[in-house]
Design an enzyme around this catalytic site. Structure first.
Site, PDB file in Angstrom:
ATOM      1  N   ASP A 249       0.754  -1.131   0.215  1.00  0.00           N
ATOM      2  CA  ASP A 249      -0.337  -0.227  -0.063  1.00  0.00           C
ATOM      3  C   ASP A 249       1.041   1.156  -0.075  1.00  0.00           C
ATOM      4  OD1 ASP A 249       0.867   0.276   2.609  1.00  0.00           O
ATOM      5  OD2 ASP A 249      -0.865   0.170   3.632  1.00  0.00           O
ATOM      6  N   ASN A 250       2.158   1.356  -0.048  1.00  0.00           N
ATOM      7  CA  ASN A 250       2.793   1.798  -0.194  1.00  0.00           C
ATOM      8  C   ASN A 250       4.132   1.985  -1.658  1.00  0.00           C
ATOM      9  OD1 ASN A 250       5.889   1.434   0.953  1.00  0.00           O
ATOM     10  ND2 ASN A 250       4.013  -0.044   1.796  1.00  0.00           N
ATOM     11  N   CYS A 309      -5.085   4.340   1.756  1.00  0.00           N
ATOM     12  CA  CYS A 309      -6.342   4.019   1.389  1.00  0.00           C
ATOM     13  C   CYS A 309      -7.179   5.246   2.860  1.00  0.00           C
ATOM     14  CB  CYS A 309      -7.019   2.481   1.940  1.00  0.00           C
ATOM     15  SG  CYS A 309      -7.049   1.737   0.226  1.00  0.00           S
TER      16      CYS A 309
END
Length: 389
Positions: A249-250, A309
């Site tokens: 997520d990065n 998110c």
């Protein structure tokens, strides 16, 4: 007595329409190019099948035969347990227009008694039942299922993308799955990270995912790595795997993965999500025509341009859709089937319910894979991504 006589008349009637051959004749015909079909059930074939025979259960014969053998003039030899089901199968194929159909008299029992060559079943009875619908696919079969069982796939992150990917990789029978995630389950994760449960809030995500996968399929091996992927461990953690599924997520993790998978020549299955949209692709350094992640994103965007998110929000079902795309691509790569998303970027818009495919070409000036690209080290990549925040 009457029932026995009626059955014998019925069998003789079948034999008058479907010619039989002995097991010796069947072996000779097979050597001459005939197709030997073992029409027994999956669990029966698990104990062994005539060498070179194709397994196709009687119940699915009419559905699958034309995909397997479209030539109606091919010599087909049908074998079952004792030679009765093969007569019925032969009659069914004759109705479909196959003109050279023979039943092997005595079936597998006669084959073994004659001491003819037998190949041990690649699937035991549990696997034959568990994966039966998948093994029916001509592109998979028992050989493909064996490939999945010996495959090693590492999934980076047991979050929104990793959760559905992990579930379906385990269900498909991928033999060894490594989960890398140092985070813990939070209640806010549960609406999209379906591999976790409310009772496991506070538990490490990798361990929580392991519990779910083993409950789903105890045949798979699941390795838990409760570490964050960093410059100092990225190669060691993903080495010796067949496919890397990027559920990060990065950007820092993705740039590390892009460099490491390229250096180790491991396919990377990429996906990303935001709000109501997502995208996926495959970067395969084993192929000369494959772009890499940095062909798509040469430099990391700023945090304002690419919020996560927690900042931007996400529709709960969105990562499920993209995660399943990733699982599909990983399975295709292991099996060597279909056309992986190499050189293509698949985008998805949930609000408009639209998929689009964009061409993604290798960039000759790419800082990651271009002709002039030089690897300066994983630490420099971390610093580059930190500077973009």
């Amino acid at each position: 007595m009457t029932e026995a006589l009626d059955r014998e008349r019925w069998l003789n009637d079948l034999r008058s329409r479907v010619p039989e051959v002995t097991v010796i004749d069947a072996l000779a015909r097979q050597s001459g190019g005939a197709l030997l079909l073992d029409v027994r059930e999956d669990n029966e074939r698990a104990t062994g099948s005539p060498s070179g025979a194709i397994g196709l259960s009687r119940g699915f014969l009419e559905l699958r035969i034309e995909q397997l053998e479209p030539d109606h003039d091919r010599d087909l030899l049908l074998l079952c347990g004792s030679g009765q089901r093969s007569l019925l199968a032969g009659e069914a194929l004759q109705r479909m227009g196959y003109r050279r159909v023979h039943s092997v008299a005595g079936g597998m029992a006669a084959w073994k008694t004659a001491g003819l060559p037998v190949s041990a079943g690649t699937l035991d009875s549990d696997a034959a039942e568990r994966y039966s619908r998948q093994v029916l696919l001509a592109q998979v079969g028992e050989a493909g299922q064996a490939k999945l069982a010996s495959a090693r796939i590492v999934v980076i992150g047991a979050g929104g993308l990793g959760a559905p990917a992990l579930l379906y990789l385990a269900a498909a029978g991928v033999g060894h799955i490594t989960i890398i995630d140092d985070d813990r389950v939070e209640r806010s994760n549960l609406h999209r990270q379906v591999v976790h449960a409310d009772a496991r809030v506070g538990v490490g995500k990798a361990e929580s995912a392991r519990m779910t996968l083993l409950a789903l399929n105890p045949r798979v091996q699941v390795q838990v790595v409760a570490e964050r992927l960093r410059a100092g461990n990225v190669e060691a953690l993903i080495r010796d795997h067949d496919v890397v599924v990027d559920g990060a997520d990065n950007f820092a993790t993705r740039y590390l993965l892009a460099a490491a998978t390229r250096r180790l020549s491991i396919p990377m299955v990429y996906a990303a999500i935001e709000r109501f949209t997502g995208q996926a692709s495959v970067f395969d350094p084993r192929r000369d025509d494959s772009p890499c992640y940095r062909c798509l994103f040469p430099e990391p965007p700023s945090a304002a341009d690419a919020p996560n998110c927690a900042e931007a929000g996400v529709l709960g079902v969105l990562p499920g859709i993209l995660g399943l795309v990733q699982a599909t691509e990983a399975i295709k790569i292991v099996l060597g089937i279909g056309q992986p998303l190499v050189g293509r970027l698949l985008t998805y818009d949930a609000l408009g319910m639209r998929f689009r495919e964009l061409s993604l070409r290798r960039d000759p000036a790419c800082p990651g894979c271009g002709a002039e690209a030089t690897f300066t080290g994983y630490t420099d990549l971390e610093h580059m991504c930190a500077a973009a925040l």
